[in-house]
Design a protein around this motif. Sequence first.
Motif, PDB file in Angstrom:
ATOM      1  N   LEU A  53       0.764  -1.175  -0.092  1.00 34.88           N
ATOM      2  CA  LEU A  53       0.010  -0.105  -0.077  1.00 34.88           C
ATOM      3  C   LEU A  53       0.903   1.243  -0.031  1.00 34.88           C
ATOM      4  O   LEU A  53       1.710   1.442   0.620  1.00 34.88           O
ATOM      5  CB  LEU A  53      -0.861   0.069   1.310  1.00 34.88           C
ATOM      6  N   LYS A  54       0.580   2.102  -0.844  1.00 35.96           N
ATOM      7  CA  LYS A  54       1.427   3.462  -1.137  1.00 35.96           C
ATOM      8  C   LYS A  54       0.826   4.559  -0.486  1.00 35.96           C
ATOM      9  O   LYS A  54       1.677   5.544  -0.029  1.00 35.96           O
ATOM     10  CB  LYS A  54       1.505   3.732  -2.402  1.00 35.96           C
ATOM     11  N   THR A  55      -0.465   4.754  -0.428  1.00 35.30           N
ATOM     12  CA  THR A  55      -1.049   6.078   0.154  1.00 35.30           C
ATOM     13  C   THR A  55      -2.458   5.618   1.147  1.00 35.30           C
ATOM     14  O   THR A  55      -3.109   4.452   0.786  1.00 35.30           O
ATOM     15  CB  THR A  55      -1.699   6.949  -0.923  1.00 35.30           C
ATOM     16  N   LEU A  56      -2.659   6.213   1.828  1.00 36.63           N
ATOM     17  CA  LEU A  56      -3.904   5.859   2.592  1.00 36.63           C
ATOM     18  C   LEU A  56      -4.571   7.585   3.088  1.00 36.63           C
ATOM     19  O   LEU A  56      -3.519   8.170   3.478  1.00 36.63           O
ATOM     20  CB  LEU A  56      -3.624   5.304   3.796  1.00 36.63           C
ATOM     21  N   ILE A  65       3.794   3.358   2.702  1.00 35.10           N
ATOM     22  CA  ILE A  65       3.220   4.461   2.965  1.00 35.10           C
ATOM     23  C   ILE A  65       4.226   5.798   3.087  1.00 35.10           C
ATOM     24  O   ILE A  65       5.166   5.415   3.909  1.00 35.10           O
ATOM     25  CB  ILE A  65       1.981   4.678   3.781  1.00 35.10           C
ATOM     26  N   GLU A  66       4.432   6.902   2.432  1.00 32.65           N
ATOM     27  CA  GLU A  66       5.165   7.981   2.723  1.00 32.65           C
ATOM     28  C   GLU A  66       4.701   9.108   3.587  1.00 32.65           C
ATOM     29  O   GLU A  66       5.522   9.630   4.352  1.00 32.65           O
ATOM     30  CB  GLU A  66       6.153   8.311   1.459  1.00 32.65           C
ATOM     31  N   ASN A  67       3.617   9.420   3.230  1.00 32.86           N
ATOM     32  CA  ASN A  67       2.824  10.715   3.954  1.00 32.86           C
ATOM     33  C   ASN A  67       1.428  10.345   4.299  1.00 32.86           C
ATOM     34  O   ASN A  67       0.636   9.585   3.969  1.00 32.86           O
ATOM     35  CB  ASN A  67       2.767  11.599   2.802  1.00 32.86           C
ATOM     36  N   LEU A  68       1.371  10.971   5.631  1.00 33.28           N
ATOM     37  CA  LEU A  68       0.108  10.927   6.004  1.00 33.28           C
ATOM     38  C   LEU A  68      -0.386  12.264   6.556  1.00 33.28           C
ATOM     39  O   LEU A  68       0.305  12.977   7.165  1.00 33.28           O
ATOM     40  CB  LEU A  68      -0.058  10.072   7.550  1.00 33.28           C
ATOM     41  N   PRO A 125       5.630  17.618   8.306  1.00 32.30           N
ATOM     42  CA  PRO A 125       4.789  17.650   7.179  1.00 32.30           C
ATOM     43  C   PRO A 125       5.533  18.479   6.031  1.00 32.30           C
ATOM     44  O   PRO A 125       6.181  19.641   6.153  1.00 32.30           O
ATOM     45  CB  PRO A 125       3.534  18.412   7.499  1.00 32.30           C
ATOM     46  N   THR A 126       5.039  18.123   4.771  1.00 33.75           N
ATOM     47  CA  THR A 126       5.464  18.886   3.623  1.00 33.75           C
ATOM     48  C   THR A 126       4.726  20.323   3.689  1.00 33.75           C
ATOM     49  O   THR A 126       3.793  20.373   4.205  1.00 33.75           O
ATOM     50  CB  THR A 126       5.412  18.168   2.444  1.00 33.75           C
ATOM     51  N   LEU A 127       5.520  21.334   2.872  1.00 35.05           N
ATOM     52  CA  LEU A 127       4.396  22.604   2.759  1.00 35.05           C
ATOM     53  C   LEU A 127       3.152  22.444   2.362  1.00 35.05           C
ATOM     54  O   LEU A 127       2.206  23.038   2.589  1.00 35.05           O
ATOM     55  CB  LEU A 127       5.541  23.652   2.002  1.00 35.05           C
ATOM     56  N   GLU A 128       3.159  21.391   1.332  1.00 35.11           N
ATOM     57  CA  GLU A 128       1.750  21.368   0.836  1.00 35.11           C
ATOM     58  C   GLU A 128       0.897  20.896   1.798  1.00 35.11           C
ATOM     59  O   GLU A 128      -0.428  21.231   1.876  1.00 35.11           O
ATOM     60  CB  GLU A 128       1.699  20.362  -0.473  1.00 35.11           C
ATOM     61  N   MET A 129       1.559  19.928   2.629  1.00 29.77           N
ATOM     62  CA  MET A 129       0.506  19.422   3.598  1.00 29.77           C
ATOM     63  C   MET A 129       0.153  20.645   4.849  1.00 29.77           C
ATOM     64  O   MET A 129      -1.121  20.835   5.192  1.00 29.77           O
ATOM     65  CB  MET A 129       1.094  18.027   4.376  1.00 29.77           C
ATOM     66  N   LYS A 183       7.792   9.655   5.928  1.00 27.43           N
ATOM     67  CA  LYS A 183       8.700  10.713   5.857  1.00 27.43           C
ATOM     68  C   LYS A 183       8.063  11.937   6.382  1.00 27.43           C
ATOM     69  O   LYS A 183       8.647  13.001   7.091  1.00 27.43           O
ATOM     70  CB  LYS A 183       9.184  10.873   4.519  1.00 27.43           C
ATOM     71  N   HIS A 184       6.571  12.007   5.985  1.00 27.53           N
ATOM     72  CA  HIS A 184       5.845  13.420   6.708  1.00 27.53           C
ATOM     73  C   HIS A 184       4.608  12.771   7.027  1.00 27.53           C
ATOM     74  O   HIS A 184       3.811  12.050   6.453  1.00 27.53           O
ATOM     75  CB  HIS A 184       5.611  14.123   5.142  1.00 27.53           C
ATOM     76  N   VAL A 185       4.324  13.664   8.190  1.00 23.86           N
ATOM     77  CA  VAL A 185       2.941  13.096   8.934  1.00 23.86           C
ATOM     78  C   VAL A 185       2.298  14.412   9.368  1.00 23.86           C
ATOM     79  O   VAL A 185       3.031  15.486   9.935  1.00 23.86           O
ATOM     80  CB  VAL A 185       3.344  12.368  10.150  1.00 23.86           C
TER      81      VAL A 185
HETATM   82  C1  LIG Z   1       4.921  12.230  -0.144  1.00 23.52           C
HETATM   83  O1  LIG Z   1       5.365  13.710  -0.264  1.00 23.52           O
HETATM   84  C2  LIG Z   1       6.657  13.995  -0.991  1.00 23.52           C
HETATM   85  C3  LIG Z   1       7.012  15.596  -0.551  1.00 23.52           C
HETATM   86  O2  LIG Z   1       5.802  16.210  -1.145  1.00 23.52           O
HETATM   87  C4  LIG Z   1       6.128  13.624  -2.340  1.00 23.52           C
HETATM   88  O3  LIG Z   1       7.399  13.884  -3.203  1.00 23.52           O
HETATM   89  C5  LIG Z   1       5.724  12.159  -2.584  1.00 23.52           C
HETATM   90  O4  LIG Z   1       5.576  11.924  -3.811  1.00 23.52           O
HETATM   91  C6  LIG Z   1       4.841  11.860  -1.465  1.00 23.52           C
HETATM   92  N1  LIG Z   1       4.526  10.452  -1.578  1.00 23.52           N
HETATM   93  C7  LIG Z   1       3.460   9.935  -1.717  1.00 23.52           C
HETATM   94  C8  LIG Z   1       3.347   8.406  -1.937  1.00 23.52           C
HETATM   95  O5  LIG Z   1       2.380  10.585  -1.996  1.00 23.52           O
END
Ligand SMILES: *[C@@H]1O[C@H](CO)[C@@H](O)[C@H](O)[C@H]1NC(C)=O
Length: 254
Positions: A103-106, A127-130, A197-201, A152-154
């Motif tokens: 699973l890559k995203t949730l 999963i990388e981001n929540l 969190p990333t700036l987008e988050m 990586k980013h929560v």
């Molecule tokens: C997670 O966030 C990073 C940084 O914005 C982005 O490059 C990456 O594609 C994101 N990963 C997923 C699986 O959405």
Amino acid sequence: MKGIKIIFLTILPALSNALTFNCMYFDKEVCNYNCQYYSETCKAVNMIITKPNQTVNKIFGLNRDKDQVHVLKIHDQLIRYFPMNISSFFPNIEVIQIWSSGLKTLSQKDLAPFTQLRELSVSRNEIENLSSDIFEMNQNLIKIDFSRNRLKHVGYFILKPLKHLIYVDFYQNDCINHGSQNGIEALTKKLRKKCKPTLEMMSEDLTRLNERVEMLELIAAEKSHRNRRCDSDLVPLDTLFPSIFIGSENQIEN
Ligand SMILES: *[C@@H]1O[C@H](CO)[C@@H](O)[C@H](O)[C@H]1NC(C)=O
Ligand SMILES: *[C@@H]1O[C@H](CO)[C@@H](O)[C@H](O)[C@H]1NC(C)=O
Ligand SMILES: *[C@@H]1O[C@H](CO)[C@@H](O)[C@H](O)[C@H]1NC(C)=O
């Protein structure tokens, strides 16, 4: 012939996202955690989902009373994206386990239909981001397990809606290797420090009114932290959030 062709052309795109979900059903199982709510289980078999927005339109498996199914197990399958529409077949899911299934995203849209969810275990996935808002519709959660992902980013506010939480596991991720053994508060602090969190988050959080003030305080703290480190490589936050930033400084002084 002409007529048939037209029918195919119009039906195919609609069908391309349709998915049959294969269940192997189990009765009450032995379990090691808060067994009171474990009961009939659908265990996924032969599932492959590699595209987002796949919609379940049929459940294949033994004919059971679907209202009685409270546990959904997806173990060792290939499910890169969570399928949509499962809850319209199984409206009473309380436990979701997705283990070792790629699973890559949730996100909130995946979990929102499961309003009775008490346990979510998503161990050994990718999963990388929540996002902060992922659990907003699952306020009955008592256990969350995201161990062994690539987090990586929560979002700063991810645990905030969950007043009944007793167990959280974020072990063996890229940004964190901790659980809630020292309390949820301590884990929240660790997450905020280590899994920024990333700036987008952050921008998304700012659009949600409830969290605005607290978010502005966190951005201000991050700014002063960066200033203290004199880290000239980092883009200054007030160039990223110009209008917001002026507001936040006033807010914090007041
Ligand atoms: C997670 O966030 C990073 C940084 O914005 C982005 O490059 C990456 O594609 C994101 N990963 C997923 C699986 O959405
Ligand atoms: C999936 O659906 C959402 C809306 O529900 C949409 O925003 C998104 O673009 C879709 N993704 C793909 C790859 O079709
Ligand atoms: C969702 O599931 C219901 C049955 O519970 C089904 O009737 C409906 O067609 C499904 N929706 C889609 C878009 O496939």
